[in-house]
Motif scaffolding. Sequence first.
Motif, PDB file in Angstrom:
ATOM      1  N   ARG A   1       0.850  -1.183   0.000  1.00  0.00           N
ATOM      2  CA  ARG A   1       0.000   0.000   0.000  1.00  0.00           C
ATOM      3  C   ARG A   1       0.888   1.236   0.000  1.00  0.00           C
ATOM      4  NH1 ARG A   1      -3.722   1.727   5.071  1.00  0.00           N
ATOM      5  NH2 ARG A   1      -4.425   3.714   4.293  1.00  0.00           N
ATOM      6  N   PHE A   2       0.684   2.079  -1.002  1.00  0.00           N
ATOM      7  CA  PHE A   2       1.429   3.322  -1.126  1.00  0.00           C
ATOM      8  C   PHE A   2       0.485   4.489  -0.869  1.00  0.00           C
ATOM      9  CE2 PHE A   2       3.659   0.265  -3.690  1.00  0.00           C
ATOM     10  CZ  PHE A   2       4.996   0.566  -3.491  1.00  0.00           C
ATOM     11  N   VAL A   3       0.949   5.483  -0.128  1.00  0.00           N
ATOM     12  CA  VAL A   3       0.199   6.713   0.084  1.00  0.00           C
ATOM     13  C   VAL A   3       1.108   7.852  -0.342  1.00  0.00           C
ATOM     14  CG1 VAL A   3      -0.980   8.180   1.753  1.00  0.00           C
ATOM     15  CG2 VAL A   3      -1.100   5.701   1.997  1.00  0.00           C
ATOM     16  N   ASP A   4       0.646   8.613  -1.328  1.00  0.00           N
ATOM     17  CA  ASP A   4       1.445   9.713  -1.882  1.00  0.00           C
ATOM     18  C   ASP A   4       2.861   9.247  -2.241  1.00  0.00           C
ATOM     19  OD1 ASP A   4      -0.728  11.405  -1.647  1.00  0.00           O
ATOM     20  OD2 ASP A   4      -0.121  12.157   0.303  1.00  0.00           O
ATOM     21  N   ASP A   5       2.930   8.105  -2.949  1.00  0.00           N
ATOM     22  CA  ASP A   5       4.182   7.530  -3.458  1.00  0.00           C
ATOM     23  C   ASP A   5       5.155   7.026  -2.387  1.00  0.00           C
ATOM     24  OD1 ASP A   5       3.551   7.785  -6.177  1.00  0.00           O
ATOM     25  OD2 ASP A   5       4.186   9.884  -6.183  1.00  0.00           O
ATOM     26  N   VAL A   6       4.686   6.828  -1.157  1.00  0.00           N
ATOM     27  CA  VAL A   6       5.516   6.282  -0.088  1.00  0.00           C
ATOM     28  C   VAL A   6       4.896   4.971   0.374  1.00  0.00           C
ATOM     29  CG1 VAL A   6       6.419   6.649   2.248  1.00  0.00           C
ATOM     30  CG2 VAL A   6       6.223   8.580   0.676  1.00  0.00           C
ATOM     31  N   MET A   7       5.675   3.852   0.365  1.00  0.00           N
ATOM     32  CA  MET A   7       5.118   2.590   0.814  1.00  0.00           C
ATOM     33  C   MET A   7       4.825   2.661   2.313  1.00  0.00           C
ATOM     34  SD  MET A   7       6.246  -1.408   0.557  1.00  0.00           S
ATOM     35  CE  MET A   7       7.529  -1.323   1.737  1.00  0.00           C
ATOM     36  N   ARG A   8       3.582   2.372   2.681  1.00  0.00           N
ATOM     37  CA  ARG A   8       3.160   2.468   4.072  1.00  0.00           C
ATOM     38  C   ARG A   8       2.800   1.126   4.701  1.00  0.00           C
ATOM     39  NH1 ARG A   8       4.642   7.344   6.009  1.00  0.00           N
ATOM     40  NH2 ARG A   8       4.007   8.980   4.595  1.00  0.00           N
ATOM     41  N   HIS A   9       2.541   0.097   3.868  1.00  0.00           N
ATOM     42  CA  HIS A   9       2.110  -1.188   4.432  1.00  0.00           C
ATOM     43  C   HIS A   9       2.387  -2.301   3.431  1.00  0.00           C
ATOM     44  CE1 HIS A   9      -0.259  -3.958   6.847  1.00  0.00           C
ATOM     45  NE2 HIS A   9      -0.929  -4.302   5.766  1.00  0.00           N
ATOM     46  N   GLU A  10       2.848  -3.435   3.945  1.00  0.00           N
ATOM     47  CA  GLU A  10       3.028  -4.636   3.130  1.00  0.00           C
ATOM     48  C   GLU A  10       2.482  -5.809   3.925  1.00  0.00           C
ATOM     49  OE1 GLU A  10       6.479  -6.929   0.572  1.00  0.00           O
ATOM     50  OE2 GLU A  10       7.042  -5.332   1.934  1.00  0.00           O
ATOM     51  N   GLN A  11       1.734  -6.696   3.270  1.00  0.00           N
ATOM     52  CA  GLN A  11       1.094  -7.798   3.983  1.00  0.00           C
ATOM     53  C   GLN A  11       1.064  -9.044   3.110  1.00  0.00           C
ATOM     54  OE1 GLN A  11      -2.447  -6.760   6.031  1.00  0.00           O
ATOM     55  NE2 GLN A  11      -3.233  -8.831   6.109  1.00  0.00           N
ATOM     56  N   VAL A  12       1.371 -10.185   3.699  1.00  0.00           N
ATOM     57  CA  VAL A  12       1.249 -11.472   3.029  1.00  0.00           C
ATOM     58  C   VAL A  12      -0.154 -12.003   3.311  1.00  0.00           C
ATOM     59  CG1 VAL A  12       2.100 -13.836   2.916  1.00  0.00           C
ATOM     60  CG2 VAL A  12       3.712 -11.943   3.248  1.00  0.00           C
ATOM     61  N   VAL A  13      -0.877 -12.332   2.255  1.00  0.00           N
ATOM     62  CA  VAL A  13      -2.249 -12.835   2.391  1.00  0.00           C
ATOM     63  C   VAL A  13      -2.246 -14.306   2.020  1.00  0.00           C
ATOM     64  CG1 VAL A  13      -4.629 -12.589   1.602  1.00  0.00           C
ATOM     65  CG2 VAL A  13      -3.169 -10.566   1.818  1.00  0.00           C
ATOM     66  N   THR A  14      -2.703 -15.159   2.958  1.00  0.00           N
ATOM     67  CA  THR A  14      -2.716 -16.604   2.708  1.00  0.00           C
ATOM     68  C   THR A  14      -4.123 -17.189   2.747  1.00  0.00           C
ATOM     69  OG1 THR A  14      -2.352 -17.039   5.054  1.00  0.00           O
ATOM     70  CG2 THR A  14      -0.396 -16.885   3.662  1.00  0.00           C
ATOM     71  N   GLU A  15      -5.136 -16.364   3.046  1.00  0.00           N
ATOM     72  CA  GLU A  15      -6.521 -16.828   3.126  1.00  0.00           C
ATOM     73  C   GLU A  15      -7.414 -15.902   2.318  1.00  0.00           C
ATOM     74  OE1 GLU A  15      -7.296 -16.265   7.344  1.00  0.00           O
ATOM     75  OE2 GLU A  15      -6.597 -18.297   7.702  1.00  0.00           O
ATOM     76  N   LYS A  16      -8.637 -16.354   2.077  1.00  0.00           N
ATOM     77  CA  LYS A  16      -9.614 -15.546   1.350  1.00  0.00           C
ATOM     78  C   LYS A  16     -10.406 -14.615   2.255  1.00  0.00           C
ATOM     79  CE  LYS A  16     -10.291 -18.935  -2.298  1.00  0.00           C
ATOM     80  NZ  LYS A  16     -11.253 -19.754  -3.033  1.00  0.00           N
ATOM     81  N   LYS A  17     -10.131 -14.640   3.546  1.00  0.00           N
ATOM     82  CA  LYS A  17     -10.888 -13.821   4.494  1.00  0.00           C
ATOM     83  C   LYS A  17     -10.558 -12.338   4.329  1.00  0.00           C
ATOM     84  CE  LYS A  17     -10.516 -15.024   8.704  1.00  0.00           C
ATOM     85  NZ  LYS A  17     -10.126 -15.495  10.033  1.00  0.00           N
ATOM     86  N   PRO A  18     -11.562 -11.455   4.519  1.00  0.00           N
ATOM     87  CA  PRO A  18     -11.287 -10.013   4.488  1.00  0.00           C
ATOM     88  C   PRO A  18     -10.321  -9.608   5.604  1.00  0.00           C
ATOM     89  CG  PRO A  18     -13.656 -10.436   4.457  1.00  0.00           C
ATOM     90  CD  PRO A  18     -12.985 -11.741   4.741  1.00  0.00           C
ATOM     91  N   PHE A  19      -9.564  -8.581   5.371  1.00  0.00           N
ATOM     92  CA  PHE A  19      -8.660  -8.053   6.399  1.00  0.00           C
ATOM     93  C   PHE A  19      -8.631  -6.536   6.274  1.00  0.00           C
ATOM     94  CE2 PHE A  19      -6.085  -8.738   2.652  1.00  0.00           C
ATOM     95  CZ  PHE A  19      -5.291  -7.614   2.593  1.00  0.00           C
ATOM     96  N   GLN A  20      -8.219  -5.901   7.349  1.00  0.00           N
ATOM     97  CA  GLN A  20      -8.114  -4.450   7.359  1.00  0.00           C
ATOM     98  C   GLN A  20      -6.663  -4.034   7.271  1.00  0.00           C
ATOM     99  OE1 GLN A  20     -10.522  -3.853  11.044  1.00  0.00           O
ATOM    100  NE2 GLN A  20     -11.408  -2.230   9.815  1.00  0.00           N
ATOM    101  N   MET A  21      -6.424  -2.984   6.519  1.00  0.00           N
ATOM    102  CA  MET A  21      -5.101  -2.376   6.503  1.00  0.00           C
ATOM    103  C   MET A  21      -5.046  -1.366   7.639  1.00  0.00           C
ATOM    104  SD  MET A  21      -4.078  -1.874   2.570  1.00  0.00           S
ATOM    105  CE  MET A  21      -5.526  -1.986   1.555  1.00  0.00           C
TER     106      MET A  21
END
Length: 54
Positions: free
Chosen positions: A2-22
Motif C-alpha cells: 500500500r502506497f500513500v502519496d508515493d511512499v510505501m506504508r504497508h506490506e502484507q502477506v495474504v494466505t486466506e480468502k478472508k477479508p482483512f483491514q489495513m
Amino acid sequence: MRFVDDVMRHEQVVTEKKPFQMPSGYAGRVVQIEVAGTSPVRQMEVAQSVSELI
C-alpha cells in the motif's frame, strides 16, 4: 503493498480468502495498492470498512 502519496506504508502477506483491514492513519491524496503473487488473482475488493464487503 500500500502506497500513500508515493511512499510505501504497508506490506502484507495474504494466505486466506478472508477479508482483512489495513492499518489506518495514513491519509493522503493518492492511495495505490499493488498485488503480486505466484497464483492468479481472480478478485480484489477495496472498501472503507469490512462491513461494506459483506
